[in-house]
Design a protein around this motif. Structure first.
Motif, mmCIF file in Angstrom:
data_model
loop_
_atom_site.group_PDB
_atom_site.id
_atom_site.type_symbol
_atom_site.label_atom_id
_atom_site.label_comp_id
_atom_site.label_asym_id
_atom_site.label_seq_id
_atom_site.Cartn_x
_atom_site.Cartn_y
_atom_site.Cartn_z
ATOM 1 N N GLU A 186 0.812 -1.207 0.000
ATOM 2 C CA GLU A 186 0.000 0.000 0.000
ATOM 3 C C GLU A 186 0.851 1.266 0.000
ATOM 4 O O GLU A 186 0.356 2.353 -0.282
ATOM 5 N N SER A 187 2.142 1.150 0.331
ATOM 6 C CA SER A 187 2.982 2.333 0.466
ATOM 7 C C SER A 187 3.177 3.071 -0.855
ATOM 8 O O SER A 187 3.478 4.262 -0.867
ATOM 9 N N VAL A 188 2.990 2.392 -1.981
ATOM 10 C CA VAL A 188 3.267 2.996 -3.282
ATOM 11 C C VAL A 188 2.318 4.153 -3.578
ATOM 12 O O VAL A 188 2.630 5.047 -4.359
ATOM 13 N N TRP A 189 1.163 4.180 -2.939
ATOM 14 C CA TRP A 189 0.178 5.222 -3.257
ATOM 15 C C TRP A 189 0.653 6.616 -2.865
ATOM 16 O O TRP A 189 0.147 7.612 -3.389
ATOM 17 N N THR A 190 1.645 6.716 -1.976
ATOM 18 C CA THR A 190 2.097 8.045 -1.553
ATOM 19 C C THR A 190 2.714 8.830 -2.704
ATOM 20 O O THR A 190 2.784 10.058 -2.651
ATOM 21 N N ALA A 191 3.137 8.127 -3.750
ATOM 22 C CA ALA A 191 3.731 8.807 -4.904
ATOM 23 C C ALA A 191 2.705 9.073 -6.009
ATOM 24 O O ALA A 191 2.955 9.870 -6.915
ATOM 25 N N THR A 192 1.546 8.405 -5.941
ATOM 26 C CA THR A 192 0.539 8.539 -7.013
ATOM 27 C C THR A 192 -0.828 8.899 -6.463
ATOM 28 O O THR A 192 -1.839 8.657 -7.111
ATOM 29 N N TRP A 193 -0.862 9.504 -5.265
ATOM 30 C CA TRP A 193 -2.128 9.725 -4.581
ATOM 31 C C TRP A 193 -3.095 10.640 -5.333
ATOM 32 O O TRP A 193 -4.312 10.540 -5.161
ATOM 33 N N ASP A 194 -2.575 11.507 -6.211
ATOM 34 C CA ASP A 194 -3.434 12.475 -6.877
ATOM 35 C C ASP A 194 -3.867 12.050 -8.276
ATOM 36 O O ASP A 194 -4.502 12.823 -8.994
ATOM 37 N N THR A 195 -3.558 10.806 -8.677
ATOM 38 C CA THR A 195 -3.926 10.353 -10.015
ATOM 39 C C THR A 195 -5.339 9.799 -10.025
ATOM 40 O O THR A 195 -5.877 9.370 -9.003
ATOM 41 N N ASP A 196 -5.945 9.784 -11.222
ATOM 42 C CA ASP A 196 -7.295 9.231 -11.358
ATOM 43 C C ASP A 196 -7.306 7.731 -11.091
ATOM 44 O O ASP A 196 -8.276 7.193 -10.544
ATOM 45 N N GLU A 197 -6.221 7.072 -11.506
ATOM 46 C CA GLU A 197 -6.145 5.621 -11.295
ATOM 47 C C GLU A 197 -6.139 5.289 -9.802
ATOM 48 O O GLU A 197 -6.808 4.347 -9.365
#
Length: 484
Positions: free
Chosen positions: A308-319
């Protein structure tokens, strides 16, 4: 006040010394009598309890003693305590050597064991707690116990003592009285009572406090319905229910609800109903809780990164927004659409190039690729006011699209239930910051709806009625109490 305390202590000391002298005289007789020694021992123990209570009350409330005098008082008390224990041990050895006397029925003796949890959960009070057995043939005299060891509590503390020369018959319940003054709070696991070859167990597993009552009744040795109980147990169960209602209030002041326990803070709730873990953390945890900050380098906590940690780099994307919608608090609100609701007028021109299969919006719905997440339950919910202005609470409608790559992404957001100038439809074709703010408002709505509409009423409000009714109305001996 100091004179009264000292006078009470001196009277207790005189009575104790008289009882000590009597026991010594019985033990020094050439022809010892176990019955007279047992009676003298019983008086000796009662006077000791009185002296002990007066002593601790005196040193805890006196204002005239200096630190040196208090230290001298403590040393004197320790000496008295050691002499008391030595005489008690000598008495027990003498009674053991004599064996049962002619007037003593060895079957009329009860061995009690109280198991309390250790550490911060254990009883560490200065005054004694009284225990008595109630049976269908009578009741015992109150017996006393007190925790002496206040430092080394590695596991469970077990207090063992005997109630002798009494036959209460079939045990109906146990009554416990704890001191009124000071804070009393300890976790009682169980009480076992052994007589001859029969052992009766009272499972307790609750906090014992003096917050609302100093009397505690235990009937958990038997499970049964009240109509099948004896008169003694019926009275005991009735008293248990009365005490429970005193310590757990119930209010009907909130209109529209079946009742509630009121607006109580955690430290206002009787300790017996508070989670033991919370109690332990409250007393022991002094470290601040670490804050989580998205985008910080390295792990946010002292542990390995997870998937789950990977989301900190892509938190603002639509995906990522779509992934969290499916794996977050309210995926149950996402519904497949066959047609658009009349208050959400999304068109092909508004969506632009958001659809990737070359189909129109209507065709995509026919193919089953369009989904709606509607927060209509938040429409009209009142909010608090700051400087006279109510805080904004969105009740958005979110349109999702299932891409050919099987990614679910948002393609349109309307932050209110009524379309128009106040609530325009936002899409990925708008300014990037505007689109991000629209998604963040949806995130706010998810948090509000999950708590106000689902979690709070469907979990807490629904469950609280039954949980409180159970604790207020059904004593531990009731089969339904034990099931729940």
């Amino acid at each position: 006040m100091d004179a009264e305390l000292l006078n009470a202590k001196n009277k207790s000391s005189a009575a104790y010394n008289a009882a000590k002298k009597l026991l010594n005289s019985r033990l020094q007789q050439t022809e010892k009598n176990s019955r007279t020694i047992s009676l003298a021992k019983s008086t000796f123990l009662k006077k000791w309890t009185d002296l002990e209570n007066c002593h601790y009350e005196y040193i805890s409330k006196t204002t005239i003693l200096s630190n040196d005098q208090l230290e001298a008082e403590g040393e004197s008390w320790n000496q008295t305590f050691m002499e008391h224990e030595d005489l008690l041990a000598f008495c027990d050895d003498a009674l053991t050597q004599m064996g049962p006397g002619p007037d003593t029925d060895s079957t009329n003796s009860y061995e009690l064991s109280l198991v309390t949890k250790s550490g911060c959960f254990a009883w560490n009070g200065q005054k004694a707690i009284n225990i008595l057995l109630v049976g269908d043939k009578g009741e015992s005299e109150a017996n006393h116990f007190r925790s002496v060891d206040g430092e080394t509590r590695e596991s469970f503390d077990t207090f063992e003592f005997a109630i002798e020369n009494v036959n209460v018959g079939n045990i109906q319940h146990i009554s416990m009285t704890i001191p009124e003054d000071g804070v009393v709070s300890f976790y009682l696991e169980k009480i076992t009572v052994k007589k001859s070859q029969t052992t009766t167990e009272f499972p307790i597993y609750e906090w014992i406090t003096n917050q609302f009552s100093t009397t505690h009744i235990f009937t958990s040795n038997m499970t049964g319905l009240p109509q099948n109980d004896t008169d003694l147990r019926k009275k005991a169960r009735s008293l248990q229910t009365k005490l429970s209602k005193q310590s757990m209030k119930w209010s009907h002041n909130m209109q529209g609800l079946p009742g509630s326990s009121g607006y109580l803070k955690m430290d206002e709730v009787d300790s017996k109903y508070r989670p033991p873990l919370e109690q332990d953390l409250e007393k022991n945890d002094t470290d601040a809780i670490p804050f989580f900050m998205a985008g910080t380098p390295g792990p946010c906590y002292a542990k390995d990164k997870t998937e789950e940690s990977v989301w900190t780099a892509t938190w603002d994307t639509d995906e990522e927004f779509g992934r969290q919608a499916l794996n977050g608090a309210l995926p149950v609100l996402i519904k497949r659409l066959d047609s658009l609701p009349s208050n959400f007028p999304v068109t092909d021109s508004i969506l632009g190039k958001s659809l990737q299969r070359g189909f129109s919006l209507a065709e995509e719905m026919t193919q089953g690729n369009i989904f709606l997440q509607d927060f209509e339950m938040l429409d009209g919910v009142s909010t608090v006011k700051i400087d006279g202005v109510p805080l904004a609470l969105p009740c958005p409608m979110v349109l999702y699209y299932l891409r050919p790559s099987d990614e679910l992404v948002p393609i349109a957001i309307q932050l209110g239930q009524q379309p128009g100038h106040e609530f325009p439809i936002w899409t990925p074709n708008d300014n990037g910051e505007d689109w991000l703010w629209a998604k963040m408002w949806v995130g706010s709505a998810i948090g509000q709806a999950s708590q106000l509409y689902f979690h709070l009423p469907m979990a807490h409000f629904c469950m609280e009625v039954f949980a409180v009714a159970l604790l207020r109305c059904l004593p531990p001996a009731h089969p339904v109490h034990k099931i729940l």
